[in-house]
Design a protein around this motif. Structure first.
Motif, short mmCIF file in Angstrom:
data_model
loop_
_atom_site.label_atom_id
_atom_site.label_comp_id
_atom_site.label_asym_id
_atom_site.label_seq_id
_atom_site.Cartn_x
_atom_site.Cartn_y
_atom_site.Cartn_z
N ALA A 1 1.64 -1.16 -11.88
CA ALA A 1 0.76 -2.19 -12.35
C ALA A 1 0.86 -3.94 -11.97
CB ALA A 1 0.82 -2.21 -13.73
N THR A 2 2.52 -3.61 -11.95
CA THR A 2 2.97 -5.58 -11.10
C THR A 2 3.06 -5.46 -10.16
OG1 THR A 2 4.75 -5.19 -13.02
CG2 THR A 2 5.06 -6.76 -11.10
N ILE A 3 3.23 -4.84 -9.32
CA ILE A 3 2.76 -4.17 -7.71
C ILE A 3 1.40 -4.47 -7.47
CG2 ILE A 3 4.87 -3.62 -6.84
CD1 ILE A 3 3.12 -0.99 -6.18
N GLY B 1 0.95 -1.28 -0.18
CA GLY B 1 -0.09 -0.14 -0.08
C GLY B 1 1.09 0.77 0.38
N LYS B 2 1.87 0.94 0.71
CA LYS B 2 3.40 2.64 0.66
C LYS B 2 3.38 2.56 -0.42
CE LYS B 2 3.52 2.29 5.79
NZ LYS B 2 4.78 2.48 6.92
N LYS B 3 3.78 1.06 -1.14
CA LYS B 3 4.79 1.25 -2.36
C LYS B 3 3.93 2.17 -3.32
CE LYS B 3 8.38 0.81 -5.21
NZ LYS B 3 9.58 1.22 -4.74
N ARG B 4 2.78 1.30 -3.72
CA ARG B 4 1.77 2.36 -4.26
C ARG B 4 1.52 3.23 -4.41
NH1 ARG B 4 -3.75 -1.70 -4.48
NH2 ARG B 4 -4.38 -0.53 -5.78
N GLU B 5 1.31 4.31 -3.02
CA GLU B 5 1.16 5.56 -2.75
C GLU B 5 2.58 7.00 -3.21
OE1 GLU B 5 0.44 6.23 1.80
OE2 GLU B 5 -1.86 5.62 1.36
N GLU B 6 3.98 6.07 -3.37
CA GLU B 6 4.94 6.48 -3.39
C GLU B 6 4.95 6.73 -5.06
OE1 GLU B 6 9.67 5.86 -3.01
OE2 GLU B 6 8.22 4.43 -2.16
N LEU B 7 4.63 5.34 -5.92
CA LEU B 7 4.21 5.14 -7.01
C LEU B 7 3.67 5.96 -7.64
CD1 LEU B 7 4.77 1.57 -7.74
CD2 LEU B 7 6.71 3.81 -8.44
N ALA B 8 2.63 6.53 -6.72
CA ALA B 8 1.36 7.26 -7.60
C ALA B 8 2.27 8.93 -7.44
CB ALA B 8 -0.04 6.90 -6.48
N ARG B 9 2.51 9.19 -6.10
CA ARG B 9 2.79 10.19 -6.10
C ARG B 9 4.28 10.97 -7.31
NH1 ARG B 9 3.13 9.57 -0.64
NH2 ARG B 9 5.03 8.51 -0.86
N LEU B 10 4.89 10.04 -7.41
CA LEU B 10 5.99 9.92 -8.58
C LEU B 10 5.52 9.83 -10.29
CD1 LEU B 10 8.42 7.43 -7.71
CD2 LEU B 10 8.40 9.78 -7.15
N ILE B 11 4.06 9.36 -10.62
CA ILE B 11 3.48 9.27 -11.48
C ILE B 11 2.60 10.88 -11.68
CG2 ILE B 11 1.64 8.31 -12.89
CD1 ILE B 11 2.54 5.40 -12.26
N LYS B 12 2.52 11.36 -10.62
CA LYS B 12 1.37 12.86 -10.72
C LYS B 12 3.08 13.66 -11.73
CE LYS B 12 -1.38 12.16 -7.97
NZ LYS B 12 -2.43 12.30 -6.17
N ILE B 13 4.48 13.31 -10.99
CA ILE B 13 5.22 14.24 -10.64
C ILE B 13 5.46 14.12 -12.21
CG2 ILE B 13 7.56 14.71 -10.47
CD1 ILE B 13 6.86 14.15 -7.77
N SER B 14 5.72 12.73 -12.88
CA SER B 14 6.78 12.22 -13.91
C SER B 14 5.33 11.25 -14.99
CB SER B 14 7.63 11.23 -14.12
OG SER B 14 8.92 12.04 -12.61
N GLN B 15 4.88 12.04 -15.45
CA GLN B 15 3.76 11.28 -15.81
C GLN B 15 3.77 10.38 -17.49
OE1 GLN B 15 0.39 14.36 -16.32
NE2 GLN B 15 0.25 14.77 -14.44
N ASP B 16 4.65 11.02 -17.85
CA ASP B 16 5.22 10.71 -19.70
C ASP B 16 5.98 8.55 -18.72
OD1 ASP B 16 4.00 12.20 -20.59
OD2 ASP B 16 5.01 13.21 -20.90
#
Length: 567
Positions: free
Chosen positions: A229-231, A205-220
């Motif tokens: 998707a893997t986790i 759950g924490k990893k997914r939140e961290e990845l979601a924040r990073l994706i908002k910063i680097s959407q591409d």
């Protein structure tokens, strides 16, 4: 003597008839017992054959290469599970026999040894498979796809083994065997497994939140999306195994309410079978406990913030009202030529901006980050805009009306293909028209802006267009003089621009004059009606006729030939 012999024979026949049903019943019971015994014996022999094959394969396992050893190990697990199915059938058979009151001590002794042996084999297979998985996963960890496939396959196999072990413990309990030691060992294994899954829920759950924040910063960044998707897929697969583990713990009598509550965090990985009274009561108690602790620690601070929030809101609301009054007075006294709609829009916008600033200040005082709120408002605005396309079209048309000012409140207009009346009110979405027969019509601005707009009262003066027809026998100059005299005497007819009285058209039944006086816009209808009335009265007084449509009909005498044909 013959009579005595006959009596003996009859008695013997009667006894045979009486005993035949009992003998038949005994034979049937004997056959059923024999059939049951044959069924148990067949299952026992089937297991012995399966076990002989397993032992034969295990004897040759060490002589094979490592690649083949992995394949044979996988096959051995399948054979152990097939043997378990036979053992399970045999155990159920013995349970049914005990329910019927039939004891088979020899077979019970054999099944106890068989279950113990199979339990030991499955436990060893479980440990060996875990070791192989750890080694293979370490080798394939860099390849996410292969690692995920390996992880999925491992969980599926382990789930089957644990399900078989739990079922064997349940069968042993039903048969009356001593299983406390085996049951405790199995509970320890399942408990450790549940702990791993429970911890995984939090970490992932924490990893997914961290990845979601990073994706908002680097959407591409596609790699971040792939990791997410893997986790997420791993969490879904682990969630199924976690659910099975919790169910197995419950079957063994373990209080798994805590883990059932953890399952709720997986969202979509649970069904109604885990939502029992214990789970719900545990969740409610934990929530109440956490809320109580939180309010004890932070209650005073939140009360202060709430009071501050309410105070800030009322201060800015009062400020908004003051700004509205000041802006209204300022725009009313301003020399700027602004429409009523423009004034209302400016005043409302400024007042609402003040309220919004107050809300943002209040939220900031509560420690709420404003960036996510503003981003959320942007997304919500896009969604609302897509859903309200027609309304936004009206809004855009309202803005164009606001800028170009084709009409204003109080003007008499003809819009939307024939709607005629006085503009009662207007906003950025619609315009309200009050017709002269006292009907209120609300028209979308897009309908108005997309059609011809006739503003009758936009100009200070207007020309009244009148047409009067006289007979062909009337005096043209006299008629023209009478019409000009009526215009000159009317007090509301303007001298400049000059009025026009001209002979215009020679119609079929009349000679038409156009009469075009100029008047103030407010006097239009008064002049129109007065001139029309005066013309009729003056024409009647001076003997000037107003003709109606006429036709000349000519009759010709019939010829002799036509009369003969008619006959």
């Amino acid at each position: 003597m013959l009579k005595g012999l006959k009596l003996a024979i009859n008695t013997l026949l009667l006894a045979v008839l009486v005993l035949l049903p009992s003998l038949a019943t005994a034979d049937t019971a004997t056959n059923v017992n024999a059939a049951s015994a044959d069924q148990g014996q067949l299952l026992l022999e089937k297991y012995q054959r399966q076990q002989a094959r397993i032992e034969k394969i295990q004897a040759s396992l060490d002589e094979l290469p490592s690649v083949e050893q992995q394949a044979i190990s996988h096959r051995l697990l399948e054979r152990h599970l097939h043997a378990f199915e036979t053992i399970d059938q045999l155990a159920h058979y013995l349970i049914e026999q005990q329910a019927k009151g039939i004891e088979q001590q020899a077979m019970l002794s054999q099944i106890e040894q068989i279950i113990n042996k199979n339990t030991q084999a499955l436990s060893q297979a479980l440990d060996k498979r875990q070791q192989q998985f750890n080694k293979q996963y370490a080798e394939q960890e860099q390849d996410s796809i292969k690692a995920f496939q390996l992880y999925t396959e491992h969980l599926a196999n382990v789930d089957l083994i644990y399900s078989a072990l739990v079922q064997q413990v349940i069968n042993q309990q039903a048969l009356g065997f001593a299983v406390e030691e085996d049951k405790q060992q199995l509970l320890d294994r399942l408990y450790a497994r549940a702990e791993v899954f429970s911890g995984m829920v939090g970490l992932v759950g924490k990893k997914r939140e961290e990845l979601a924040r990073l994706i908002k910063i680097s959407q591409d960044d596609q790699s971040l999306k792939d990791q997410l998707a893997t986790i997420t897929e791993q969490l879904g697969v682990a969630g199924e195994s976690f659910k099975l583990t919790v169910n197995l713990l419950s079957q063994l009598g373990f209080d798994a309410a805590f883990y059932q509550q953890t399952l709720l965090k997986l969202g979509g990985q649970i069904t109604t079978d885990v939502l029992d009274v214990d789970v719900l009561s545990g969740i409610i108690q934990r929530w109440i406990s956490r809320m109580s602790e939180y309010f004890i620690d932070n209650g005073g601070e939140w009360i202060f913030k709430l009071v501050l929030l309410v105070g800030i809101y009322y201060v800015f609301r009062s400020l908004s009202r003051l700004v509205r009054k000041v802006m209204t007075k300022s725009l009313d006294s301003s020399k700027l030529n602004l429409s009523s709609l423009m004034k209302e829009m400016i005043i409302s916008s400024v007042a609402r901006v003040v309220i919004i600033i107050g809300l943002l200040v209040a939220l900031a005082q509560l420690g709420i980050s404003l960036a996510p709120i503003l981003a959320g408002l942007g997304v919500a605005g896009f969604i609302i805009g897509f859903a309200l396309q027609d309304t936004l079209g009206n809004f855009a048309a309202g803005m164009m009306i606001l800028v170009y000012r084709p009409y204003d409140v109080g003007d008499i207009v003809e819009v939307a293909g024939g709607v005629f009346g006085k503009v009662k009110s207007m906003n950025l979405v619609s315009t309200t028209i009050l017709t002269f027969d006292n009907q209120t019509l609300v028209i979308p601005n897009s309908k108005i802006w997309g059609d011809v707009i006739k503003n009758v009262t936009a100009q200070r003066i207007r020309r009244v267009d009148l047409v009067f027809g006289v007979s062909y026998t009337d005096d043209i100059e006299k008629t023209e003089a009478v019409l000009q005299e009526l215009l000159d005497k009317h007090p509301k007819v303007l001298s400049k621009p000059e009025s026009i009285v001209k002979l215009h058209v020679l119609n079929e039944s009349s000679v038409d004059f156009i009469v075009r006086p100029w008047v103030k816009t407010d006097d239009y209808w008064d002049v129109y009606w007065d001139i029309t009335r005066e013309v009729k009265m003056r024409f009647d007084k001076d003997g000037i006729s107003i003709p109606f449509p006429q036709r000349d009909v000519h009759f010709y005498p019939a010829t002799a030939e036509a009369s003969q044909m008619a006959k």
